[in-house]
Motif scaffolding. Structure first.
Motif, short mmCIF file in Angstrom:
data_model
loop_
_atom_site.label_atom_id
_atom_site.label_comp_id
_atom_site.label_asym_id
_atom_site.label_seq_id
_atom_site.Cartn_x
_atom_site.Cartn_y
_atom_site.Cartn_z
N ASN A 195 0.86 -1.18 0.00
CA ASN A 195 0.00 0.00 0.00
C ASN A 195 0.90 1.23 0.00
O ASN A 195 1.66 1.45 0.94
CB ASN A 195 -0.91 -0.03 1.23
CG ASN A 195 -1.82 1.19 1.31
OD1 ASN A 195 -2.01 1.89 0.32
ND2 ASN A 195 -2.38 1.43 2.47
N ARG A 197 0.07 4.33 0.16
CA ARG A 197 -0.44 5.42 1.00
C ARG A 197 -0.38 5.01 2.47
O ARG A 197 -0.42 3.82 2.80
CB ARG A 197 -1.88 5.78 0.62
CG ARG A 197 -2.02 6.49 -0.70
CD ARG A 197 -3.46 6.93 -0.91
NE ARG A 197 -3.64 7.64 -2.16
CZ ARG A 197 -3.49 8.95 -2.30
NH1 ARG A 197 -3.15 9.68 -1.25
NH2 ARG A 197 -3.68 9.53 -3.47
N LYS A 198 -0.34 6.02 3.33
CA LYS A 198 -0.36 5.74 4.76
C LYS A 198 -1.76 5.46 5.27
O LYS A 198 -1.92 4.88 6.34
CB LYS A 198 0.25 6.92 5.53
CG LYS A 198 1.75 7.08 5.28
CD LYS A 198 2.34 8.18 6.16
CE LYS A 198 3.84 8.29 5.93
NZ LYS A 198 4.46 9.35 6.78
N SER A 199 -2.79 5.88 4.53
CA SER A 199 -4.16 5.55 4.91
C SER A 199 -4.42 4.08 4.62
O SER A 199 -3.94 3.52 3.64
CB SER A 199 -5.15 6.43 4.15
OG SER A 199 -4.99 6.25 2.75
N LEU A 200 -5.17 3.43 5.48
CA LEU A 200 -5.37 2.00 5.42
C LEU A 200 -6.55 1.62 4.54
O LEU A 200 -7.41 2.46 4.24
CB LEU A 200 -5.57 1.43 6.82
CG LEU A 200 -4.44 1.64 7.83
CD1 LEU A 200 -4.82 1.06 9.17
CD2 LEU A 200 -3.15 1.03 7.33
N SER A 204 -9.72 -5.60 4.56
CA SER A 204 -9.11 -6.12 3.33
C SER A 204 -9.23 -7.64 3.28
O SER A 204 -9.11 -8.33 4.29
CB SER A 204 -7.64 -5.71 3.26
OG SER A 204 -7.51 -4.30 3.27
N PHE A 241 -3.78 -5.95 8.38
CA PHE A 241 -3.20 -4.69 8.86
C PHE A 241 -2.22 -4.23 7.79
O PHE A 241 -1.03 -4.52 7.82
CB PHE A 241 -2.50 -4.92 10.20
CG PHE A 241 -2.00 -3.64 10.82
CD1 PHE A 241 -2.83 -2.53 10.94
CD2 PHE A 241 -0.70 -3.54 11.27
CE1 PHE A 241 -2.37 -1.36 11.51
CE2 PHE A 241 -0.23 -2.37 11.83
CZ PHE A 241 -1.07 -1.28 11.95
N PHE A 242 -2.76 -3.45 6.85
CA PHE A 242 -2.06 -3.16 5.60
C PHE A 242 -1.28 -1.86 5.72
O PHE A 242 -1.46 -0.94 4.92
CB PHE A 242 -3.09 -3.08 4.47
CG PHE A 242 -2.53 -3.43 3.13
CD1 PHE A 242 -1.25 -3.90 2.98
CD2 PHE A 242 -3.31 -3.29 2.00
CE1 PHE A 242 -0.74 -4.22 1.75
CE2 PHE A 242 -2.83 -3.60 0.76
CZ PHE A 242 -1.54 -4.07 0.63
N ILE A 243 -0.41 -1.77 6.69
CA ILE A 243 0.38 -0.56 6.88
C ILE A 243 1.75 -0.68 6.22
O ILE A 243 2.39 0.32 5.90
CB ILE A 243 0.54 -0.25 8.38
CG1 ILE A 243 1.09 1.16 8.58
CG2 ILE A 243 1.42 -1.31 9.04
CD1 ILE A 243 0.19 2.25 8.09
N SER A 244 2.21 -1.90 6.01
CA SER A 244 3.50 -2.15 5.36
C SER A 244 3.31 -3.25 4.33
O SER A 244 2.30 -3.97 4.35
CB SER A 244 4.56 -2.56 6.40
OG SER A 244 4.19 -3.77 7.02
N GLU A 282 -10.40 4.05 3.59
CA GLU A 282 -10.61 4.66 4.89
C GLU A 282 -11.16 6.07 4.79
O GLU A 282 -11.99 6.50 5.60
CB GLU A 282 -9.29 4.67 5.67
CG GLU A 282 -9.39 5.16 7.10
CD GLU A 282 -8.04 5.15 7.80
OE1 GLU A 282 -8.04 5.03 9.03
OE2 GLU A 282 -7.02 5.25 7.11
N LYS A 316 12.53 4.16 13.83
CA LYS A 316 11.48 4.16 12.82
C LYS A 316 11.66 2.98 11.89
O LYS A 316 12.77 2.52 11.65
CB LYS A 316 11.50 5.47 12.02
CG LYS A 316 11.15 6.71 12.83
CD LYS A 316 11.13 7.94 11.94
CE LYS A 316 10.73 9.18 12.72
NZ LYS A 316 10.68 10.38 11.85
#
Length: 371
Positions: A195, A197-200, A204, A241-244, A282, A316
């Motif tokens: 993904n 973008r940072k928005s989730l 999913s 949890f599609f953050i990474s 989101e 980070k």
């Protein structure tokens, strides 16, 4: 030299034919054409909203501009006809005490300008409708209502086109290739998805379809036969949890259509693996679907994906997209059937089996050799 060029030309033609045979492109577009449709094309006008949304931007902007210019010119002609019938034009030499239906309409150009001012509610104050003509009053009301409808429809269509979830799907990317290697002691087909973008994406869900040509026991040939392919991640295939970037994998077991596929034969097969990712945006709560596909040449046997996530000294997490589609060669069984047979053989070696019919007998050896 001639044989080399002929071989390159043949491989190029073969590659182009495979590309043409792809049903879903890498960016998710479907390569399919409908022919001999019995229904009339006017059925698309019944659902005019969807038809307008599916149009390309150049056609949509053409309709947008034509709708406004056409309505302005059409009502300009009607205002000119009203002025002509009421003899408000200068060629009729109206008297000083003559009250026109619309002030300061001297020809078709001024009638067009008055139509434009009325519909877009500019209101310069130079041209206006008087109470002399009932026809002009009804025409003013009708144009105002129709102008609001045109503005609402066309502006809404452009806004809906811009905010479609299809645009959000462009920020979801899949790896260029799929790989086959061992994961957790099992032979798996792995694909990486990210993904940008940072928005989730909420809720999913990821799944796949294997498209191939099959022949039934009755002799019927089914083109584009669909077989379900289950993809999972370590946390499950739903509510990701599609953050990474995630590596999804399909376990090649006895229930998998890839079970009898080997490293030597995968390029000889004719299939297309289509991967789907469904989720809710989101920001807009709109449902989004991302698609891509893989053909045999894009499935690398004996490779795994290079690491992509690292942790900086500041604490980070950093994602290096330079390694997103990068693969590393690893030792991999050349087929799933051999891997499972090897596991079964090792498991049998660890087990002991008693033979109730076996009797241990001792025998004494005597030497009959004479010197």
């Amino acid at each position: 030299m001639f044989n080399y060029l002929r071989k390159r030309f043949t491989s190029h033609i073969t590659e182009r034919s495979r590309r043409r045979a792809r049903l879903v492109s890498k960016d998710g577009r479907c390569n399919i054409e409908f022919g001999n449709v019995e229904q009339s094309r006017f059925v698309f006008l019944v659902d005019i909203w969807t038809t307008i949304l599916d149009l390309r931007w150049r056609y949509k902007m053409t309709i947008f501009i034509s709708a406004f210019l056409g309505s302005w010119f059409l009502f300009g002609l009607l205002w000119y006809v009203v002025a002509y019938i009421h003899k408000d034009l200068p060629e009729f030499n109206p008297s000083i005490n003559h009250t026109p239906c619309v002030e300061n309409i001297n020809g078709l150009t001024s009638a067009f300008l008055f139509s434009l001012e009325t519909q877009v509610t500019i209101g310069y104050g130079f041209r206006c409708v008087t109470e002399q003509c009932v026809t002009a009053i009804f025409l003013l009301i009708f144009q105002s209502i129709l102008g609001v409808i045109i503005n609402s429809f066309m502006c809404g269509a452009i806004l809906a086109k811009i905010s479609r979830s299809k645009n959000r799907a462009k920020t979801i990317t899949f790896s260029k290739n799929a790989v086959i290697s061992k994961r957790g002691g099992k032979l798996c087909l792995l694909i990486r998805v990210a993904n940008l973008r940072k928005s989730l994406l909420i809720g999913s869900h990821i799944y796949g379809k294997l498209l191939k040509t099959t022949i039934t026991p009755e002799g019927e040939t089914i083109i584009l036969d669909q077989v379900n392919i289950e993809f999972i991640v370590d946390a499950g295939n739903e509510n990701l949890f599609f953050i990474s970037p995630l590596t999804i994998y399909h376990i090649i077991d006895k229930n998998s259509p890839f079970f009898h596929t080997a490293a030597e034969t995968i390029l000889q097969q004719d299939f297309e693996l289509v991967v789907f990712l469904d989720g809710t945006v989101e920001a807009t709560s709109a449902t989004c679907q991302v698609r891509t596909s893989y053909i045999p040449e894009e499935v690398l046997w004996g490779y795994r994906f290079a690491p992509i996530v690292s942790k900086t000294k500041e604490g980070k997490y950093r994602v290096d997209f330079q390694n997103f589609s990068k693969t590393v060669a690893v030792e991999t069984p050349h087929c799933a059937f051999c891997l499972y047979n090897e596991k079964e053989a090792k498991a049998k070696e660890k087990k002991g089996y008693d033979n109730p019919g076996f009797v241990l007998s001792e025998s004494s050896e005597t030497s009959d050799t004479k010197m």
